[in-house]
Scaffold this active site. Structure first.
Site, PDB file in Angstrom:
ATOM      1  NE  ARG A  18       0.407   1.580   4.425  1.00 54.58           N
ATOM      2  CZ  ARG A  18       1.131   2.658   5.131  1.00 54.58           C
ATOM      3  NH1 ARG A  18       1.620   3.397   4.225  1.00 54.58           N
ATOM      4  NH2 ARG A  18       1.038   2.458   6.470  1.00 54.58           N
ATOM      5  CD  GLU A  23      -2.744   8.621   9.589  1.00 52.96           C
ATOM      6  OE1 GLU A  23      -1.636   8.748   9.134  1.00 52.96           O
ATOM      7  OE2 GLU A  23      -3.342   7.410   9.877  1.00 52.96           O
ATOM      8  NE  ARG A  64      -2.541   4.673   3.626  1.00 50.20           N
ATOM      9  CZ  ARG A  64      -2.567   4.738   4.789  1.00 50.20           C
ATOM     10  NH1 ARG A  64      -2.835   3.460   5.582  1.00 50.20           N
ATOM     11  NH2 ARG A  64      -2.480   5.697   5.604  1.00 50.20           N
ATOM     12  CB  CYS A  84       1.190  10.714   9.754  1.00 41.58           C
ATOM     13  SG  CYS A  84       2.285  10.237  11.090  1.00 41.58           S
ATOM     14  CB  THR A  95       5.624   7.957  10.680  1.00 39.85           C
ATOM     15  OG1 THR A  95       4.098   7.997  10.438  1.00 39.85           O
ATOM     16  CG2 THR A  95       5.865   8.709  12.028  1.00 39.85           C
ATOM     17  NE  ARG A 116       2.907  -2.669   7.627  1.00 39.23           N
ATOM     18  CZ  ARG A 116       2.566  -3.688   7.754  1.00 39.23           C
ATOM     19  NH1 ARG A 116       1.367  -3.960   6.822  1.00 39.23           N
ATOM     20  NH2 ARG A 116       2.654  -4.718   8.427  1.00 39.23           N
ATOM     21  NE  ARG A 147       2.898  -3.013  11.684  1.00 35.71           N
ATOM     22  CZ  ARG A 147       2.213  -2.191  11.191  1.00 35.71           C
ATOM     23  NH1 ARG A 147       1.101  -2.330  10.747  1.00 35.71           N
ATOM     24  NH2 ARG A 147       3.099  -0.829  10.909  1.00 35.71           N
ATOM     25  CD  GLU A 182       1.607   0.200  14.453  1.00 38.98           C
ATOM     26  OE1 GLU A 182       2.513   0.655  14.820  1.00 38.98           O
ATOM     27  OE2 GLU A 182       0.788   0.620  13.479  1.00 38.98           O
TER      28      GLU A 182
END
Length: 376
Positions: free
Chosen positions: A137, A236, A240, A287, A289, A296, A328, A333
């Site tokens: 993704r 977010e 995505r 974000c 990060t 990912r 994970r 997560e």
């Protein structure tokens, strides 16, 4: 809906407290004392920026740092309300980004989505056989609209309309259906829940950051007929984009992802729009990060040897850390690693191309499979 009223209450409370902080001449209290915001949003820097508002969404630095100001459990603690924030508040964002991603102040980020550059690497047959599913993704945001913490209601609806047009233009194996969250019937909702496709409201971070305003209007989910290409709209990030399938054909998953992104980009270009990309920070995300690739790349793989003991699980984490990987539980997560199936993905986002990160994941999984065999 009780959850949505609570979400609105949290956002309004955060807004009032932020307004009070902005009106003060002193630095507001940062509740997350171990956060990067606490370390890098100094009183001097806050004073420099406290009255500034960004052009795209009229965002303030205090609004961006709302999570660190209101919550005590943040590691980073800041979101960008729009792409402008990364430049307008750079003396706060830059050191946070550099420390989190371990990049230098003069670093340059490059993108590479060319599947041909993966031709010399692949999962080995035995490792591929152990892989249950593959998922890659990325996040994407379009210039001219606020990011989720700062996007206006009008911008969100305009962006959703733009994406509906883009989805309608997809052809072949990418063609599918867009499901808006607003007005979604129960049958569709349950099907999306059963497919594990549906994103939901209620995350305190997203609520306080302002990402759940006007929920669920302007948000939705697209997927193709085979359910191997999926796009979330206005969660977010504005987009995505996800490619996935059963088994371990990583190249096929990456190729589909690249093709889907290119198809969406073509529609955007026809409208005079483009994805937000920064020479240092790569693809812009709300974000910090996720800056860089926002990617990912992961597989679910049965590693029963590593699952046998706490010591073996610790060894798995060490091996992953040494090779830029993140292990994970199979259900995400926070699911914990309780079974023998692990989710293995790239740990880095910024400073590496997409191809490099996929290669890191493939080579790492090959290595983990061999080490797992020794423990079986």
């Amino acid at each position: 809906n009780e959850c949505h009223f609570y979400s609105l209450f949290l956002f309004l409370l955060a807004t009032v407290l932020l307004k009070m902080a902005e009106e003060k001449s002193t630095m507001p209290e940062v509740k997350s004392k171990s956060s990067l915001v606490y370390k890098h949003m100094t009183a001097e820097r806050f004073q420099k920026y406290k009255d500034h508002k960004t052009a795209t969404s009229q965002a303030t630095l205090a609004q961006c740092a709302a999570c660190a100001l209101q919550l005590d459990n943040q590691h980073v603690g800041i979101y960008a309300a729009d792409a402008d924030c990364y430049e307008d508040f750079k003396e706060v964002f830059d050191p946070i980004i550099e420390e989190y991603h371990n990049v230098s102040s003069d670093s340059v980020h490059k993108s590479n989505m060319n599947v041909e550059d993966l031709k010399d690497v692949d999962l080995e047959p035995a490792a591929k056989e152990a892989v249950i599913s593959t998922r890659i993704r990325v996040g994407r945001n379009v210039l001219g609209y606020g990011l989720s913490p700062g996007i206006t209601k009008q911008q969100r609806l305009e962006f959703e309309a733009l994406m509906k047009e883009a989805f309608a233009s997809l052809e072949g194996d990418l063609a599918g259906t867009y499901y808006p969250l607003l007005g979604m019937n129960e049958e569709t909702r349950l099907q999306l829940v059963n497919d594990h496709f549906l994103f939901k409201s209620g995350d305190p971070n997203l609520q306080i950051a302002g990402m759940e305003r006007d929920w669920p209007e302007g948000r939705g989910i697209f997927h193709n007929a085979a359910k191997t290409f999926l796009v979330w709209v206005n969660e977010e990030d504005q987009l995505r984009i996800i490619s996935m399938q059963k088994g371990g054909d990583v190249k096929a998953v990456f190729e589909r992802l690249a093709r889907g992104i290119a198809a969406i980009e073509k529609v955007l270009a026809g409208k005079g729009k483009q994805f937000a990309f920064h020479p240092r920070f790569g693809y812009i995300h709300s974000c910090p990060t996720n800056l860089g690739t926002g990617m990912r790349a992961s597989v679910h793989i049965d590693l029963s040897g590593f699952a046998k003991s706490t010591e073996n699980r610790t060894q798995l984490k060490t091996l992953c850390s040494e090779r830029g990987l993140q292990p994970r539980g199979a259900h995400g997560e926070s699911s914990g690693e309780t079974g023998s199936v692990f989710d293995i993905s790239n740990k880095h986002r910024l400073g590496y191309t997409e191809v490099e990160l996929v290669k890191t994941m493939i080579n790492g999984v090959n290595m983990l499979y061999k080490e797992n065999a020794k423990l079986a």
